[in-house]
Design a protein around this motif. Structure first.
Motif, short mmCIF file in Angstrom:
data_model
loop_
_atom_site.label_atom_id
_atom_site.label_comp_id
_atom_site.label_asym_id
_atom_site.label_seq_id
_atom_site.Cartn_x
_atom_site.Cartn_y
_atom_site.Cartn_z
N MET A 1 47.68 40.40 60.06
CA MET A 1 48.50 40.20 58.87
C MET A 1 47.75 40.69 57.62
N CYS A 2 46.47 40.34 57.54
CA CYS A 2 45.66 40.77 56.39
C CYS A 2 45.55 42.29 56.35
N LYS A 3 45.35 42.90 57.51
CA LYS A 3 45.15 44.35 57.58
C LYS A 3 46.42 45.12 57.28
N ARG A 4 47.57 44.56 57.64
CA ARG A 4 48.83 45.30 57.51
C ARG A 4 49.58 44.99 56.21
N VAL A 5 49.53 43.71 55.78
CA VAL A 5 50.29 43.34 54.58
C VAL A 5 49.57 43.77 53.31
N SER A 6 48.25 43.58 53.27
CA SER A 6 47.50 43.91 52.05
C SER A 6 46.18 44.59 52.40
N PRO A 7 46.24 45.79 52.97
CA PRO A 7 45.01 46.46 53.41
C PRO A 7 44.09 46.86 52.26
N ASN A 8 44.67 47.13 51.09
CA ASN A 8 43.88 47.53 49.92
C ASN A 8 43.81 46.42 48.88
N MET A 9 44.16 45.20 49.31
CA MET A 9 44.10 44.03 48.42
C MET A 9 45.02 44.18 47.21
N PHE B 1 33.18 39.12 60.86
CA PHE B 1 33.75 40.45 61.06
C PHE B 1 33.98 41.24 59.77
N TRP B 2 34.08 40.55 58.63
CA TRP B 2 34.45 41.25 57.42
C TRP B 2 33.47 41.06 56.26
N ILE B 3 33.20 39.82 55.91
CA ILE B 3 32.39 39.58 54.71
C ILE B 3 30.96 40.09 54.87
N ILE B 4 30.27 39.65 55.92
CA ILE B 4 28.87 40.06 56.11
C ILE B 4 28.75 41.55 56.44
N PRO B 5 29.55 42.12 57.37
CA PRO B 5 29.45 43.57 57.61
C PRO B 5 29.70 44.39 56.34
N GLY B 6 30.68 43.96 55.54
CA GLY B 6 30.95 44.68 54.30
C GLY B 6 29.77 44.62 53.35
N GLN B 7 29.16 43.45 53.25
CA GLN B 7 28.00 43.30 52.39
C GLN B 7 26.82 44.13 52.90
N ARG B 8 26.65 44.20 54.21
CA ARG B 8 25.56 45.01 54.78
C ARG B 8 25.77 46.49 54.47
N ASN C 1 31.20 51.37 48.83
CA ASN C 1 32.66 51.45 48.92
C ASN C 1 33.24 50.22 48.24
N PRO C 2 34.01 50.38 47.17
CA PRO C 2 34.56 49.21 46.47
C PRO C 2 35.47 48.36 47.34
N LEU C 3 36.07 48.97 48.39
CA LEU C 3 36.95 48.19 49.26
C LEU C 3 36.18 47.11 50.01
N ASP C 4 34.92 47.36 50.30
CA ASP C 4 34.12 46.35 51.00
C ASP C 4 34.00 45.09 50.15
N GLY C 5 33.76 45.27 48.86
CA GLY C 5 33.67 44.12 47.97
C GLY C 5 35.00 43.43 47.80
N LYS C 6 36.08 44.20 47.65
CA LYS C 6 37.40 43.61 47.49
C LYS C 6 37.85 42.87 48.74
N ARG C 7 37.56 43.47 49.89
CA ARG C 7 37.97 42.84 51.14
C ARG C 7 37.20 41.54 51.37
N GLY C 8 35.91 41.57 51.06
CA GLY C 8 35.12 40.35 51.18
C GLY C 8 35.63 39.26 50.27
N LYS C 9 36.02 39.65 49.06
CA LYS C 9 36.57 38.69 48.11
C LYS C 9 37.88 38.11 48.62
N GLN C 10 38.73 38.97 49.19
CA GLN C 10 40.02 38.52 49.72
C GLN C 10 39.81 37.45 50.79
N ARG C 11 38.94 37.73 51.76
CA ARG C 11 38.72 36.78 52.84
C ARG C 11 38.02 35.52 52.34
#
Length: 415
Positions: free
Chosen positions: A146-154, A202-209, A222-232
């Motif tokens: 749902m997260c990946k499909r509804v709001s993939p770019n936050m 799966f998302w917050i720590i890998p994105g931060q790494r 990649n700014p999406l890593d920060g945004k995605r981590g914030k979303q989760r």
């Protein structure tokens, strides 16, 4: 001895689980507060270095100056602090508890023989274990997709939040109809807790790494890593209070032995999320008391739904053993005192667990310390016995086949 060792394992795992959860939730709440309390840096030097916000605080006799960088700082320290082991330890210890408490005795704790769905009511123990594991896995898969499909770019997080809210209502409904009441509440909380830990893993720590790796290589993260981590992380924030409540719900049978248990659960989840929203906004300087007022109203509504005045009966109370020729009641001496007749039911249906030395292999001591070996002990626990029997909570899963006549006898005890 095996039951005693199981109790010791339960005791220590529960302690570890609480310690890890307190540490994880405390740190999470702190960082949400910090993020929402940041102010624009006053010093031009800080702004030129890319400092997005700062907060000054005093605690424990010292002063703290926290700063957040919107872009990569000039240099990252080697001892950069990471937050993930508390999350993993909380989930692992919680899952271990679920295994030794529920999956080790699924026919007693997981199977719901009174489910309106025949396939669920007829599940064997190993089938219930498999369904419970699939329930947890399925909850994460649906939420993640749902997260990946509804709001993939936050960019549609509001719509995503509505979707997640609807999902939790569905989870509550399914859990109550598939599993025994206490397990249903626990598994609904576990679906959220699994999503929280999986978000970190799966998302917050890998994105931060990836962000750290890019910065050390002199590249722009990649700014999406920060945004995605914030979303989760935001989702984890709103899951927090409902998860804590559902994890302690097994002590309160009025909630999960009710016909409308899934409604009670959903109301409590939303109530907790609304109360959390107030504190999230408060840290950013916005005081909106409407959120906690509405949250408390939903909680009170949940209590009203679960009250004996409005409840039409419990799911568990529609016992399959509704025969009017109960062996215990029918064989009791017509001249026996009410206490003697009730105690005869206790000996037949309850004392295998609630005894100084339980004969049931799952207990090394009487649950909650309540032993019913004698009439005196039965009399001492009269109010508790009437409450849990009337709600259908006891006997658990009605494994000892308490009949409707016996429940009526206990309900009228003392009248």
């Amino acid at each position: 001895m095996s039951s005693y060792l199981l109790d010791v394992s339960n005791f220590m795992l529960r302690w570890l689980h609480v310690i890890a959860a307190v540490a994880w939730i405390g740190e999470s709440i702190y960082f949400v507060m910090l993020d929402n309390s940041l102010k624009t840096p006053k010093a031009e030097e800080d702004r030129s270095k890319g400092v997005f916000g700062e907060m000054w605080a005093v605690h424990g006799g010292g002063f703290y100056h926290n700063q957040k960088y919107a872009t990569a700082p000039a240099k990252l320290p080697d001892d950069l602090h990471w937050s993930f082991w508390k999350a993993y330890t909380t989930w692992l210890s919680g899952f271990a508890l679920f295994v030794i408490l529920y999956m080790a005795n699924p026919g007693f704790y997981l199977v719901n023989p009174n489910s309106p769905w025949q396939w669920a009511a007829n599940m064997t123990g190993w089938q219930a274990n498999i369904v419970a594991l699939l329930f947890l896995l399925g909850g994460w898969v649906v939420y993640n997709e749902m997260c990946k499909r509804v709001s993939p770019n936050m960019e549609r997080d509001g719509l995503l939040s509505m979707g997640v809210a609807i999902m939790m209502v569905v989870v509550a409904y399914l859990s109550v109809h598939i599993f025994a009441g206490r397990a249903a509440f626990l598994l609904t909380g576990a679906v959220m807790a699994t999503a929280m830990s999986a978000n970190v893993f799966f998302w917050i720590i890998p994105g931060q790494r990836r962000m750290v790796k890019a910065m050390k290589a002199g590249e722009a993260p990649n700014p999406l890593d920060g945004k995605r981590g914030k979303q989760r992380s935001v989702h984890n924030t709103y899951f927090t209070l409902p998860v804590v409540l559902l994890m302690i719900s097994n002590h309160y049978s009025f909630a999960y032995s009710n016909d409308w248990a899934w409604v009670i659960m959903a109301l409590l989840i939303f109530g907790g999320a609304l109360i959390r929203q107030y504190f999230v906004l408060m840290h950013s300087g916005q005081h909106k008391p409407g959120y906690p007022i509405l949250g408390v109203a939903l909680i009170l509504l949940a209590f009203a739904v679960g009250s004996p005045w409005l409840a039409s009966g419990s799911v568990a109370s529609s016992s399959s053993s509704s025969s009017s020729d109960s062996s215990v009641v029918a064989s009791s001496d017509g001249g026996a005192t009410p206490l003697a007749r009730v105690h005869a039911v206790m000996e037949e249906r309850c004392v295998s667990c609630h005894a100084a030395q339980p004969s049931h292999p799952g207990f090394s001591a009487p649950p909650l310390g309540i032993a019913l070996d004698t009439e005196t002990q039965t009399q001492q626990h009269k109010a508790q016995i009437q409450q849990v029997v009337a709600s259908g909570y006891m006997p658990l899963g009605n494994l000892t086949q308490m009949t409707d006549d016996e429940r009526t006898l206990i309900a009228n005890w003392g009248e």
